[in-house]
Design an enzyme around this catalytic site. Structure first.
Site: not given
Length: 773
Positions: A395, A449, A529, A550
């Site tokens: 990211e 992602n 994730w 998560k």
């Protein structure tokens, strides 16, 4: 011969930067006695925004006996975060930048043999501009959090100063079922003041310790030089390392012999295998497709931070095995060598990566530290057969569009391929990278992602994204490197909805997403994730500060959430039944649906001991509809399944209540990855009609980044008026490079069309500097 001495015990610690702490004599009467692994953020690193960041000191005496002339002594740190300075007897021995890799210093010349020496270590977890990570959605725990040891060698030895590597590389040149052609590259270092001739002897041992083949090479190493020695060998009809089915390991035993003496010896477990990734068939191991049903893992634990034990690593692996995963993404940094060893032994296929994440340095534009950490990752982990993929970024586009970021991603790929052409490079793109972006062709394979169904949109949106990308880029192997939703086991509902934080939505989300992935075998990998909840100091969500929730399992590893069993039902061969909703005890309905996860052919529900219904599962789940509850007392639910001679069952108690239990609902101000950054004014007129605003290039607008808008006095006033002063929020460094419109995609409940029009109505009144004459 080499001698290794563990020095984890006997340290004292001071949680501040102490002047003179490196000196031989220093008053430590008020210091704390500790052993390593140790982190000073074990508690505060996952309980809220603020955690201690700064320099701290460790000290320990070293009693080194007299050594024969010519011996060398090294100190090895397997992980200290993130800036480390080492002193022996007041003399500086070295500085290491980066918190995740092994590093060593030769301390021979500072040691006074035959007497007590003083080791002092300063470790600093302050974020600095030229060390990665800069900003990330996890806590940067400080401390010497992995093992420390002394390594004593002869003056001629396998190189210990090759960026923390083992000094031996097992290179697989060509592997088939018929033959494995391999070579062992050994780096030899001579610390003598004269040239030395030695013989490098190589034995290849099978899993039973029997010699399969051997070879040797004589070499002369010049004084104070390093010589690289290559020895080839072949294994006929090799037993292939074949994932969980057969994680077979050979051993490469390298011995350095001088006349009748073995002066050094290194044993390297390795496996031989071949693999590829195909844009249509996905991941292929040893000629056969293998579905990479993956989970991601962070290395921290409740009240330990990163200072975890080998027993903790083993427990994590056992839980990952239980869920049935075939692959692990070891995010977002280099993990402990012990865990990579476990991955080799258990047959997990591994994505390993560096912490080049979220934001690139604003000042250091060559990526010196990112490249250093990549070299360390590859060199230190070169011999692990479980590692198939090197990750070069995660990211990194959050930091905004920058030419130097694109250049560095490409350079990291090129560097990695030069260090190891036998594996594939990959990267984890942030969700808003377009399908046709050149990022998608910088590495061998790519992942995205994507958080449809949590940060944006609905879970079902995965299908059109995956199919659209695959149609536009039929030659690019696509994986899903992250997907997930928050699940807090305190919260429950009969009507799960996006962002309600309930255990029920957490499970339903994973059902929907997995159904989509299961129908698309061309995906080369998918990674939940996350496997475990983890520390994330910048978060405040669902009434929980400092955590990312998560995980399929809680932070303390005590409770497996219902979603864990959904995956176990689809991934594992271990037979079981699991009745969901056990923590949802009090229900304000006279009937309820009962959901079961199982990999058995059929299950029977009993209500208070009476058979209710028998059903067969679809994709690992069964739902018994409208099950009646007793209006007084507990209703006992039992699910039973028989398989061969075995009986499997699970139980739950449900109590009817006239009013919903308010503790099952997340607080109204439950925060969220976006909601807790902003404070919307209460006096906005939701019924106000706001016309579409025309935006031109010469004015500010929601097309600009938060940072640009906050840097201008007039536009800053607009943002603060409508959104509050969010610049002091812990997340600001991570989100300031995002455009407002981009944020709106993640939080359309806050940034409605009306709010965006309202912002643009005010922002477009301000001319950009270059437009002002």
């Amino acid at each position: 011969m080499r001698e290794i001495i563990n020095i984890n015990q006997g340290w004292v610690f001071k949680k501040e930067d102490v002047a003179g702490a490196e000196q031989v004599v220093h008053d430590t009467k008020d210091w704390q006695n500790v052993s390593v692994p140790h982190s000073w953020n074990a508690v505060d690193g996952a309980n809220g925004f603020e955690f201690y960041k700064g320099a701290c000191w460790y000290r320990r005496p070293l009693d080194i006996p007299e050594l024969p002339e010519g011996k060398r002594i090294f100190i090895e740190f397997q992980g200290a975060n993130s800036l480390t300075d080492v002193y022996v007897n007041g003399k500086h021995q070295g500085h290491h930048r980066g918190g995740y890799s092994t590093f060593r210093f030769d301390i021979t010349d500072a040691i006074e043999f035959g007497r007590q020496n003083m080791l002092a270590v300063k470790v600093d977890n302050t974020v600095v501009d030229d060390v990665y990570p800069q900003v990330a959605d996890f806590t940067f725990f400080g401390g010497i959090y992995r093992d420390v040891q002394l390594v004593i060698t002869e003056s001629i030895h396998v190189d210990l100063m090759d960026e923390g590597s083992q000094g031996v590389y097992v290179v697989q040149e060509e592997v088939t079922e018929q033959q494995a052609d391999v070579k062992v590259i050994t780096r030899l270092t001579n610390e003598n003041d004269e040239d030395k001739k030695v013989r490098v002897w190589l034995d290849i041992l099978d899993a039973d310790g029997k010699v399969v083949t051997y070879n040797a090479k004589e070499v002369e190493v010049a004084a104070y030089q390093t010589e690289v020695v290559e020895i080839p060998f072949s294994i006929d009809s090799p037993v292939l390392w074949n994932g969980k089915e057969n994680p077979y390991l050979y051993t490469s035993a390298v011995r350095i012999q001088s006349f009748n003496d073995t002066v050094d010896e290194v044993e390297i477990p390795f496996g031989v295998r071949y693999f590829e990734v195909d844009a249509e068939q996905g991941f292929i191991l040893n000629g056969q497709p293998l579905r990479l049903n993956g989970v991601s893992r962070h290395q921290d634990r409740k009240e330990k931070g990163w200072a975890i034990s080998k027993e903790d690593h083993i427990e994590d692996m056992e839980l990952i095995k239980e869920v049935g995963a075939t692959s692990i993404r070891l995010a977002h940094y280099q993990h402990d060598q012990f865990f990579y060893d476990l991955c080799d032994q258990e047959g997990m296929v591994i994505w390993a990566e560096i912490p080049f994440i979220s934001v690139m340095s604003k000042g250091e534009l060559e990526g010196i530290n990112a490249k250093q950490q990549m070299r360390e990752l590859v060199k230190q982990n070169f011999n692990h057969p479980s590692i198939m993929f090197w990750g070069v970024q995660n990211e990194i586009q959050i930091g905004g569009e920058r030419a130097e970021v694109r250049r560095l991603v490409q350079e990291l790929h090129d560097l990695t391929k030069s260090l190891d052409p036998t594996r594939l490079t990959t990267q984890a793109n942030v969700m808003f990278v377009e399908n046709d972006d050149p990022y998608n062709r910088m590495t061998d394979i790519i992942g995205y992602n994507k958080y449809y169904g949590w940060y944006t949109g609905k879970a079902e949106d995965f299908a059109p994204f995956i199919d659209g990308f695959h149609k536009e880029n039929p030659d690019i192997p696509l994986g899903i490197s992250e997907y997930g939703a928050e699940g807090i086991i305190e919260y429950h509902t009969d009507d799960p909805q996006v962002k309600d934080y309930t255990e029920e939505y957490h499970a339903l989300y994973h059902e929907k997403v997995w159904d989509i992935f299961a129908e698309r075998p061309f995906l080369w990998s998918t990674y939940v994730w996350n496997m475990f909840d983890f520390g994330a100091n910048i978060r405040d969500e669902g009434g929980v500060q400092g955590r990312n929730n998560k995980g399929l399992i809680t932070y303390d590893r005590k409770i497996k959430k219902d979603a864990f069993y959904m995956y176990k039902a689809n991934w594992s061969d271990e037979k079981f039944v699991h009745l969901t909703g056990k923590r949802y005890i009090e229900r304000a309905t006279e009937t309820t649906d009962v959901k079961v996860y199982t990999n058995l052919p059929s299950v029977t529900l009993l209500v208070n001991g009476n058979p209710y219904q028998t059903l067969s599962p679809f994709n690992g789940r069964v739902i018994f509809k409208d099950v009646p509850l007793l209006t007084e007392g507990n209703t006992k639910l039992t699910v039973v399944s028989r398989y061969g001679t075995e009986t499997f069952e699970d139980h739950a108690l449900v109590t009817y209540v006239s009013e919903p239990n308010e503790s099952y609902e997340a607080p109204e101000e439950k925060g969220g990855v976006v909601a807790n950054w902003f404070t919307m004014p209460d006096d906005l007129d939701d019924n106000e009609e706001i016309e579409e605003v025309t935006i031109t290039d010469d004015v500010y607008s929601t097309r600009d980044t938060f940072e640009v808008l906050m840097d201008n006095e007039e536009t800053r006033k607009v943002l603060v008026h409508y959104l509050g002063d969010f610049s002091e929020k812990p997340m600001y460094d991570m989100m300031k490079s995002m455009k407002v419109n981009m944020m709106a995609e993640m939080a359309d409940d806050l940034f409605t069309d009306q709010m965006l029009r309202r912002l643009n109505r005010e922002l477009t009144k301000v001319k950009k500097p270059q437009a002002v004459k």
